[in-house]
Design a protein around this motif. Structure first.
Motif, PDB file in Angstrom:
ATOM      1  N   ASP A 264     -13.773   7.097  -4.511  1.00  9.63           N
ATOM      2  CA  ASP A 264     -13.323   5.828  -5.095  1.00  9.63           C
ATOM      3  C   ASP A 264     -14.274   5.453  -6.231  1.00  9.63           C
ATOM      4  O   ASP A 264     -15.151   6.257  -6.589  1.00  9.63           O
TER       5      ASP A 264
ATOM      6  N   LEU B   7      -8.136   5.356  -4.847  1.00 11.46           N
ATOM      7  CA  LEU B   7      -8.738   6.086  -3.710  1.00 11.46           C
ATOM      8  C   LEU B   7      -8.036   7.419  -3.499  1.00 11.46           C
ATOM      9  O   LEU B   7      -6.794   7.485  -3.504  1.00 11.46           O
TER      10      LEU B   7
ATOM     11  N   ILE C 194       0.535   5.444   0.461  1.00  5.45           N
ATOM     12  CA  ILE C 194      -0.389   6.544   0.787  1.00  5.45           C
ATOM     13  C   ILE C 194       0.399   7.856   0.746  1.00  5.45           C
ATOM     14  O   ILE C 194       1.322   8.077   1.540  1.00  5.45           O
TER      15      ILE C 194
ATOM     16  N   VAL D  76      -3.146   5.379  -2.563  1.00  7.07           N
ATOM     17  CA  VAL D  76      -4.089   6.348  -1.981  1.00  7.07           C
ATOM     18  C   VAL D  76      -3.455   7.724  -2.074  1.00  7.07           C
ATOM     19  O   VAL D  76      -2.318   7.925  -1.644  1.00  7.07           O
TER      20      VAL D  76
ATOM     21  N   HIS E  58     -11.293   2.110   5.494  1.00  4.78           N
ATOM     22  CA  HIS E  58     -11.800   2.143   4.116  1.00  4.78           C
ATOM     23  C   HIS E  58     -10.815   1.455   3.167  1.00  4.78           C
ATOM     24  O   HIS E  58     -11.231   0.742   2.249  1.00  4.78           O
ATOM     25  N   VAL E  59      -9.536   1.668   3.379  1.00  2.00           N
ATOM     26  CA  VAL E  59      -8.514   0.996   2.550  1.00  2.00           C
ATOM     27  C   VAL E  59      -8.657  -0.526   2.700  1.00  2.00           C
ATOM     28  O   VAL E  59      -8.646  -1.271   1.705  1.00  2.00           O
TER      29      VAL E  59
ATOM     30  N   ILE F 234       0.867  -1.189   0.000  1.00  2.00           N
ATOM     31  CA  ILE F 234       0.000   0.000   0.000  1.00  2.00           C
ATOM     32  C   ILE F 234       0.897   1.231   0.000  1.00  2.00           C
ATOM     33  O   ILE F 234       1.893   1.281   0.740  1.00  2.00           O
TER      34      ILE F 234
END
Ligand code: PMT
Length: 230
Positions: free
Chosen positions: A200, A179, A105, A155, A222-223, A103
């Motif tokens: 999203d 996102l 961000i 993200v 939410h992720v 991930i």
């Protein structure tokens, strides 16, 4: 402060660990682009939002690296931190780690431009008048990560002063990311609280104003939700 945070982290009752085994890479804080040896171009990011997101990801069981611009903040418990100054340094630090991350961000407020004619001494005020500063564009870190052959789940953040929905949706499309978390710059920079609208594929989701810790936890939830549907 770091010892107290680490002790609190250890003593806290166990929370669910939906990100156990996941590697999360986060940018936080501002970048600083030198004009000369004492001056530069920067912005008002304190790093609080990015560090809160890092802490929430670590609490959810992830192994977390923060690539941080200059801030006065302590590293959240359970996170590793790489300090950088300029956008170029942030780009290099992120690109060296992004292929191994699950991930990414991007919370940092990265300067869009750097100074090309940077002076290697303090510029003096003289009769010639104000210096001319020449700018060139910085690399877009988030877009570059999203374009990797096997990108992590990306993200982005967007701080806007107006037309939040329109600008945020355009930014999500332009950067090619699943996102994007949008906030109003004037109600986000430097504060202890924040409110987000998450964009999203399914539409938009409001995260009501609360402390940055609470807002960050909701973003991470939410992720997790989006990643479980992949
Ligand atoms: O640090 P705080 O004081 O807590 O404030 C938090 C914040 C307002 C800085 C944060 O919540 C936030 O909104 N960060 C993004 C700021 C912004 O306006 O970004 P941007 O619109 O310039 O960029 C959009 C996205 O692309 C961001 O994820 C950014 O990290 C990324 N980006 C931008 C430019 C660039 N060269 N490289 C990037 O990766």
């Amino acid at each position: 402060v770091e010892i107290a945070a680490a002790a609190e982290h250890l003593l806290r009752p166990p929370r669910p660990q939906p990100l156990a085994g996941k590697r999360v890479l986060i940018t936080a804080g501002p970048t600083f682009e030198p004009i000369d040896t004492v001056r530069g171009i920067t912005n008002r990011s304190s790093g609080k939002m990015g560090y809160a997101v890092a802490a929430a990801a670590a609490d959810a069981g992830a192994s977390v690296i923060i690539v941080s611009g200059p801030t006065a903040l302590a590293t959240p418990a359970g996170c590793d931190r790489v300090d950088v100054t300029t956008a170029r340094e942030m780009y290099d630090a992120v690109m060296a780690r992004a292929p191994q991350s699950d991930i990414f961000i991007g919370v940092a407020a990265v300067a869009d431009y750097h100074v090309v004619n940077q002076a290697d001494h303090k510029l003096k005020k003289d009769d010639a008048g104000p210096p001319t500063i020449m700018l060139a564009e910085n690399p877009d870190i988030l877009a570059a990560v999203a374009k990797l052959p096997k990108p992590p789940f990306c993200v982005g953040f967007a701080a806007e002063t107006e037309n939040l929905r329109e600008y945020a949706q355009a930014k999500r499309r332009k950067k090619g990311i699943p996102l994007l978390a949008a906030n109003l710059a004037q109600h986000a920079f430097g504060r202890d609280d924040n409110a987000l609208t998450l964009f999203d594929d399914a539409g938009e989701h409001v995260v009501a104003r609360a402390s940055k810790e609470v807002v960050a936890r909701k973003l991470i939830e939410h992720v997790v939700l989006l990643m479980s549907g992949r």
